[in-house]
Design a protein around this motif. Structure first.
Motif, PDB file in Angstrom:
ATOM      1  N   ASN A  11       0.883  -1.079  -0.007  1.00  0.00           N
ATOM      2  CA  ASN A  11       0.057   0.010  -0.018  1.00  0.00           C
ATOM      3  C   ASN A  11       0.952   1.159  -0.020  1.00  0.00           C
ATOM      4  O   ASN A  11       1.401   1.662   1.058  1.00  0.00           O
ATOM      5  N   PRO A  12       1.321   1.810  -1.338  1.00  0.00           N
ATOM      6  CA  PRO A  12       2.225   3.043  -1.332  1.00  0.00           C
ATOM      7  C   PRO A  12       1.805   4.182  -0.443  1.00  0.00           C
ATOM      8  O   PRO A  12       0.496   4.213   0.157  1.00  0.00           O
ATOM      9  N   ARG A  13       2.853   5.116  -0.318  1.00  0.00           N
ATOM     10  CA  ARG A  13       2.441   6.464   0.388  1.00  0.00           C
ATOM     11  C   ARG A  13       1.729   7.279  -0.536  1.00  0.00           C
ATOM     12  O   ARG A  13       1.852   7.457  -1.818  1.00  0.00           O
ATOM     13  N   VAL A  14       0.682   7.440   0.202  1.00  0.00           N
ATOM     14  CA  VAL A  14      -0.421   8.530  -0.531  1.00  0.00           C
ATOM     15  C   VAL A  14      -0.709   9.619   0.463  1.00  0.00           C
ATOM     16  O   VAL A  14      -0.517   9.848   1.559  1.00  0.00           O
ATOM     17  N   HIS A  15      -1.494  10.614  -0.267  1.00  0.00           N
ATOM     18  CA  HIS A  15      -1.876  11.769   0.846  1.00  0.00           C
ATOM     19  C   HIS A  15      -3.286  12.203   0.523  1.00  0.00           C
ATOM     20  O   HIS A  15      -3.645  12.129  -0.901  1.00  0.00           O
ATOM     21  N   PRO A  16      -4.079  12.229   1.470  1.00  0.00           N
ATOM     22  CA  PRO A  16      -5.436  12.515   1.193  1.00  0.00           C
ATOM     23  C   PRO A  16      -5.912  13.916   0.452  1.00  0.00           C
ATOM     24  O   PRO A  16      -6.731  13.925  -0.282  1.00  0.00           O
ATOM     25  N   ALA A  36      -8.688   7.201  -7.233  1.00  0.00           N
ATOM     26  CA  ALA A  36      -7.500   7.925  -7.184  1.00  0.00           C
ATOM     27  C   ALA A  36      -6.296   7.145  -6.774  1.00  0.00           C
ATOM     28  O   ALA A  36      -5.212   7.037  -7.480  1.00  0.00           O
ATOM     29  N   VAL A  37      -6.469   6.446  -5.462  1.00  0.00           N
ATOM     30  CA  VAL A  37      -5.273   5.633  -5.060  1.00  0.00           C
ATOM     31  C   VAL A  37      -5.052   4.516  -5.828  1.00  0.00           C
ATOM     32  O   VAL A  37      -3.954   4.241  -6.100  1.00  0.00           O
ATOM     33  N   ALA A  38      -6.166   3.844  -6.427  1.00  0.00           N
ATOM     34  CA  ALA A  38      -5.775   2.565  -7.127  1.00  0.00           C
ATOM     35  C   ALA A  38      -5.018   2.738  -8.451  1.00  0.00           C
ATOM     36  O   ALA A  38      -4.035   2.241  -8.836  1.00  0.00           O
ATOM     37  N   MET A  39      -5.518   3.862  -8.998  1.00  0.00           N
ATOM     38  CA  MET A  39      -5.133   4.244 -10.397  1.00  0.00           C
ATOM     39  C   MET A  39      -4.112   5.209 -10.652  1.00  0.00           C
ATOM     40  O   MET A  39      -3.262   5.148 -11.668  1.00  0.00           O
ATOM     41  N   GLY A  40      -3.719   5.927  -9.455  1.00  0.00           N
ATOM     42  CA  GLY A  40      -2.612   7.111  -9.869  1.00  0.00           C
ATOM     43  C   GLY A  40      -1.837   7.563  -8.644  1.00  0.00           C
ATOM     44  O   GLY A  40      -0.838   8.149  -9.046  1.00  0.00           O
ATOM     45  N   GLN A  41      -2.425   7.714  -7.502  1.00  0.00           N
ATOM     46  CA  GLN A  41      -1.784   8.408  -6.675  1.00  0.00           C
ATOM     47  C   GLN A  41      -0.593   7.668  -5.856  1.00  0.00           C
ATOM     48  O   GLN A  41      -0.559   6.449  -5.572  1.00  0.00           O
ATOM     49  N   GLN A  42       0.822   8.344  -5.896  1.00  0.00           N
ATOM     50  CA  GLN A  42       1.579   7.992  -4.929  1.00  0.00           C
ATOM     51  C   GLN A  42       2.619   9.029  -4.637  1.00  0.00           C
ATOM     52  O   GLN A  42       2.732   9.983  -5.484  1.00  0.00           O
ATOM     53  N   ILE A  43       3.201   8.969  -3.537  1.00  0.00           N
ATOM     54  CA  ILE A  43       4.320  10.181  -3.124  1.00  0.00           C
ATOM     55  C   ILE A  43       5.412   9.402  -3.296  1.00  0.00           C
ATOM     56  O   ILE A  43       6.209   8.743  -2.385  1.00  0.00           O
ATOM     57  N   HIS A  99       0.110 -10.808  -9.038  1.00  0.00           N
ATOM     58  CA  HIS A  99      -0.340  -9.528  -8.378  1.00  0.00           C
ATOM     59  C   HIS A  99       0.393  -8.006  -9.165  1.00  0.00           C
ATOM     60  O   HIS A  99       1.601  -8.587  -9.628  1.00  0.00           O
ATOM     61  N   MET A 100       0.081  -7.157  -9.105  1.00  0.00           N
ATOM     62  CA  MET A 100       0.594  -5.928  -9.475  1.00  0.00           C
ATOM     63  C   MET A 100       0.373  -4.977  -8.328  1.00  0.00           C
ATOM     64  O   MET A 100      -0.609  -4.726  -8.189  1.00  0.00           O
ATOM     65  N   ASP A 101       1.467  -4.263  -8.091  1.00  0.00           N
ATOM     66  CA  ASP A 101       1.156  -3.169  -7.078  1.00  0.00           C
ATOM     67  C   ASP A 101       0.625  -1.881  -7.553  1.00  0.00           C
ATOM     68  O   ASP A 101       0.774  -1.477  -8.750  1.00  0.00           O
ATOM     69  N   MET A 102      -0.045  -1.179  -6.987  1.00  0.00           N
ATOM     70  CA  MET A 102      -0.847  -0.100  -7.253  1.00  0.00           C
ATOM     71  C   MET A 102       0.431   1.189  -7.178  1.00  0.00           C
ATOM     72  O   MET A 102       1.467   0.838  -6.528  1.00  0.00           O
ATOM     73  N   PRO A 103       0.117   2.165  -7.692  1.00  0.00           N
ATOM     74  CA  PRO A 103      -0.972   2.677  -8.695  1.00  0.00           C
ATOM     75  C   PRO A 103      -0.872   1.974 -10.066  1.00  0.00           C
ATOM     76  O   PRO A 103       0.057   2.081 -10.647  1.00  0.00           O
ATOM     77  N   HIS A 104      -2.252   1.641 -10.364  1.00  0.00           N
ATOM     78  CA  HIS A 104      -2.213   1.211 -11.858  1.00  0.00           C
ATOM     79  C   HIS A 104      -2.079   2.180 -12.751  1.00  0.00           C
ATOM     80  O   HIS A 104      -3.156   2.484 -13.628  1.00  0.00           O
TER      81      HIS A 104
END
Ligand code: MCN
Ligand code: CUM
Length: 803
Positions: free
Chosen positions: A205-210, A702-709, A782-787
């Motif tokens: 579960n990568p680092r993301v921000h709300p 957003a999280v699954a498809m594109g967000q990551q810090i 398995h493939m890690d997010m974000p996709h």
């Protein structure tokens, strides 16, 4: 019939529970008349600009303020040395650690707060901040949590290097924060040793921000004459913050007022106490004038309240029929440089142990190891219900992986392992008692609505077609949430139990004001609490005013996060209303000259049983309660306060289904369909629920498809503005279809469960399961997010299907 419609009309007139009452707050918001913290302008107010570290890890050799102090409009420059006399250069965190308010001798993450420049306006402060000269000596940075506890790892937190624990049990390394476990390891190990089949996967579960639209900020105003401190701020938990400020500042808690005001989205980002607030408060105490501090977008994404960074390993053991016998989930949690993540004292990994999901798993063990790295602190935020997102992501991904290994359909493997309806209340092998659930009908309803069989056939045909330019994926998630922190015997923060409260005052003519310890950030509380009271008291919701967020007005409460408002404060609201109704009944009996037992309640009045004309409406009783015509010895008024300590959490659940088409040549994923069925027990306002589901699903997308810090190896941020960080607009957001079942919560006064975080928690694995399912016939587990398109294309390319 005539009678029926009269009753119906009275009921409808209340606009109580079950009605899609339009949000009362919108009249202000859509006219641009909200009042956010940056709208507050006080006479003589100064502005604070924060000087931040360019390095992720460095010693501070010296700080030269002289050029900044000479700049026009600069009033003062505060550093850790200036906070030392008042002992405020460090502060306790809600996670049991301490955090530097302004960096003391060293910085531990990029953009860490080093100084605050006070100016007569925002520009002067910002220009002054650019002139503060800090001499750094760069140190090696730890970015990868897997390298945090190696023997030669550089020590990040020298201030606590020799401490054997920081709030949550023994530490084994200076960069170790805690190890937390649940379940029976020996039993789980035995289940794996004897299993016919096992699966294992590393899942991030990568680092993301709300990233709420409104960033964090405050206006602190200390009155030197009276000794009163007022703080207008972006907070989801005003009372908890007031208590922390009292502990920190030494100002009596009765002389501190925290005001939430309107909040432009929180999503967990506005729970913690941030250095910016504290420095602004100190600055106001020192200068005696109000001080405003407001984050920029880059400040917000870089430094306050990120989420996740859980590096998980999931393992399931099953028999050849796919019945799960054992679960072992571990996670390496990257908490950044200070453990400021919000959690109950006894639950440092939040509610991660809900990771058995909707399934009856006899043997389970989970463990979380939390470590320091040179990244911003935080770790639990973003519509997550406190690590439930991580837990549900793991179990829902692992169910797919198990299904694939066994060649059993993913819907079928879930069905085989569900906790059955007749098994509730069901205590999981990790210790939670799921109060209620009805999983199979929810799954069936969704499979039917989406023609799952038909989708599977279409997918098989697509896979068989050598000329197909797209892959088709079907995602399922049959999740169980845990919300409503919570029973005070399990949950406290800084020793304060997580109960909540509501005070209701009824006026002579039937108007009502209710005050609560929760804090709406867009959830529509002004509307939905009013609906609870309307139904309970038989007074129209339109005349019920709800007020939150001002600690001088509301009784003590722990705030709005973890979808706890409905489970805890919604219950307190109903209980306070019931106290009032009990008193009203005594008044009605007195007026009608009958015993209380001879009365029955009907929508908005007490009627004498068997005598349809003898009745007293609630409105009439409101007036009488303010007269002398009361039962002997009764006090005037119809007011009540209720404090509610829930006996258990609530366990909303749902079934989500997602269909995607993946372009083999570009990696672009199009969401063809997303169907979300939620069960949150009794539904207070179906329209508000729908809005919550839409918002939570959008954030899941957003999280699954594109967000990551992302960070580079030196700890530099590689994407902390909206140029890089994915915030979906209406252009990218898929169309949502919603549905529901209703399984009331057996221990909640109105049978309601929380709902706000379900779509996020259930949505993320559903998207991932759909994308990965598109590749499942090609041996991908398995493939890690974000996709993102690029990452999905790389998968296509690796498989050689992009030609
Ligand atoms: N509701 C209902 N019937 C139910 C359950 C809930 O009508 N059975 C309604 C409630 O009355 C409330 C809303 O749905 O108006 C959400 O209720 P609940 O699930 O209790 O959640 P909270 O009010 O405690 O909200 C917190 C939750 C969290 S933790 C995050 S994060 C998040 C979320 O709310 N942040 C939000 N949704 C958000 N929505 C907006 N617009 N902005 C945020 O910052
Ligand atoms: Cu975890 S984000 Mo909400 O609980 O405020």
């Amino acid at each position: 019939m005539g009678d029926m419609s009269e009753l119906q009309q009275r009921e409808l007139g209340l606009q109580g529970m079950g009605t899609s009452l339009l949000r009362k707050e919108d009249a202000r918001f859509i006219r641009g008349q909200g009042s956010y913290v940056d709208d507050i302008k006080l006479p003589g107010m100064l502005f604070g600009a924060v000087v931040r570290s360019p390095y992720a890890h460095a010693r501070i050799k010296s700080i030269d303020k002289s050029k900044a102090l000479a700049a026009p409009g600069v009033v003062a420059v505060l550093t850790a040395d200036d906070l030392k006399p008042v002992n405020l250069h460090w502060m306790p965190t809600l996670g049991g650690d301490v955090q530097a308010v302004l960096a003391d001798k060293k910085v531990c993450f990029q953009m860490q707060e080093v100084a605050m420049v006070l100016g007569t306006d925002r520009y002067a402060a910002a220009d002054g901040a650019a002139l503060v000269e800090v001499d750094y000596e760069e140190l090696p940075a730890i970015v990868d949590p897997k390298k945090s506890m190696t023997p030669d790892a550089v020590i990040i937190r020298e201030d606590i290097a020799d401490k054997t624990e920081v709030g949550h049990g023994p530490r084994t390394h200076p960069n170790h924060i805690f190890t937390w476990e649940a379940g029976d390891k020996a039993a789980a190990d035995a289940a794996f040793a004897n299993a016919e089949i096992t699966v294992r996967e590393e899942i991030l579960n990568p680092r993301v921000h709300p990233c709420p639209l409104e960033t964090c900020g405050c206006v602190a105003s200390f009155n030197k004459a009276t000794g009163y401190l007022t703080v207008y701020m972006t907070t989801q938990a005003p009372h908890l913050v007031r208590t922390v400020l009292a502990m920190l500042s030494g100002v009596a808690e009765s002389k501190i007022r925290v005001v939430g005001g309107d909040i432009g989205g929180g999503f967990g980002n506005k729970v913690p106490v941030y250095p910016g607030y504290v420095v602004a408060i100190v600055a106001s105490i020192v200068t005696g004038v109000p001080v405003k501090w407001i984050e920029s977008r880059i400040d917000n994404i870089s430094t306050t309240g990120f989420a996740r960074d859980y590096h998980g390993v999931g393992e399931l053991a099953a028999d050849s029929q796919g019945r799960i016998k054992g679960l072992r989930f571990t996670a390496l949690a990257d908490h950044g440089a200070f453990n400021s993540h919000v959690s109950a004292t006894k639950l440092p990994a939040g509610l991660f142990s809900i990771c058995t999901g909707s399934y009856a798993i006899p043997n389970a063990y989970c463990r979380v190891d939390a470590v320091y790295t040179n990244k911003a602190p935080g770790g639990v935020a973003y519509r997550c219900s406190l690590r439930v997102t991580e837990a549900v992501y793991l179990i829902e991904r692992m169910m797919d992986i198990l299904a694939l290994k066994l060649g059993v359909d993913k819907a079928e493997i879930r069905r085989r392992n569900f906790v059955k309806t007749e098994q509730f209340p069901y205590t999981t092998s990790l210790g939670w008692t799921l109060d209620s659930g009805n999983y199979e009908p929810a799954l069936d309803k969704v499979l039917k609505a989406c023609d799952y069989e038909g989708l599977r056939k279409e997918q098989a045909a697509r896979r068989a077609d050598p000329n197909s330019e797209t892959l088709m994926g079907i995602g399922l998630a049959t999740f169980t949430e845990i919300v409503g922190a919570g029973p005070t015997k399990v949950c406290d923060i800084l020793g304060i139990g997580l109960f909540d409260s509501c005070e209701i005052r009824v006026h002579p003519t039937g108007g009502v004001i209710a005050r609560l310890g929760t804090m709406t950030q867009g959830q529509g509380h002004a509307t939905t609490y009013a609906q609870i009271i309307a139904t309970e008291l038989g007074l129209p919701a339109s005349d019920i005013v709800v007020e939150e967020g001002d600690t001088d007005k509301a009784p003590y409460g722990a705030g709005t996060w973890g979808s706890r408002s409905t489970p805890v404060s919604g219950a307190a609201t109903a209980m306070a209303a019931r106290k009032i109704k009990d008193k009203a009944k005594k008044i009605a009996a007195h007026l009608l000259e009958v015993a209380e037992g001879d009365l029955e309640w009907e929508i908005d009045r007490f009627k004498v049983k068997g005598n349809p004309t003898a009745a007293k409406t609630m409105k009439e009783i409101c007036m009488v309660s303010h007269t002398g015509n009361l039962p002997a010895g009764m006090e005037q008024g119809l007011n009540a306060v209720a404090y509610y300590d829930p006996p258990n959490m609530t366990y909303p659940f749902g079934t989500y289904l997602c269909v995607v088409d993946v372009d083999k040549f570009t990696g672009v994923v199009s969401v063809r369909r997303f169907y979300a069925l939620d069960d949150c027990g009794t539904r207070i306002n179906p329209m508000v629920i729908e809005g919550q589901i839409h918002g939570g699903l959008t954030e899941a997308f957003a999280v699954a498809m594109g967000q990551q810090i992302p960070f580079d190896e030196n700890g530099n941020h590689l994407g902390n503005s909206l140029m890089d960080y994915f915030l979906p607009t209406s252009m990218e957001t898929p169309h949502w279809e919603t549905d529901h079942t209703v399984t009331p919560c057996p221990h909640h006064p109105i049978g309601a469960k929380g709902v706000a975080e379900s779509p996020h928690v259930g949505g993320i694995p559903c998207f991932s399961n759909a994308v990965i399912d598109a590749f499942s016939h090609l041996g991908v587990t398995h493939m890690d997010m974000p996709h993102t398109s690029y990452r999905v294309w790389k998968q296509c390319h690796a498989l050689g299907i992009d030609q």
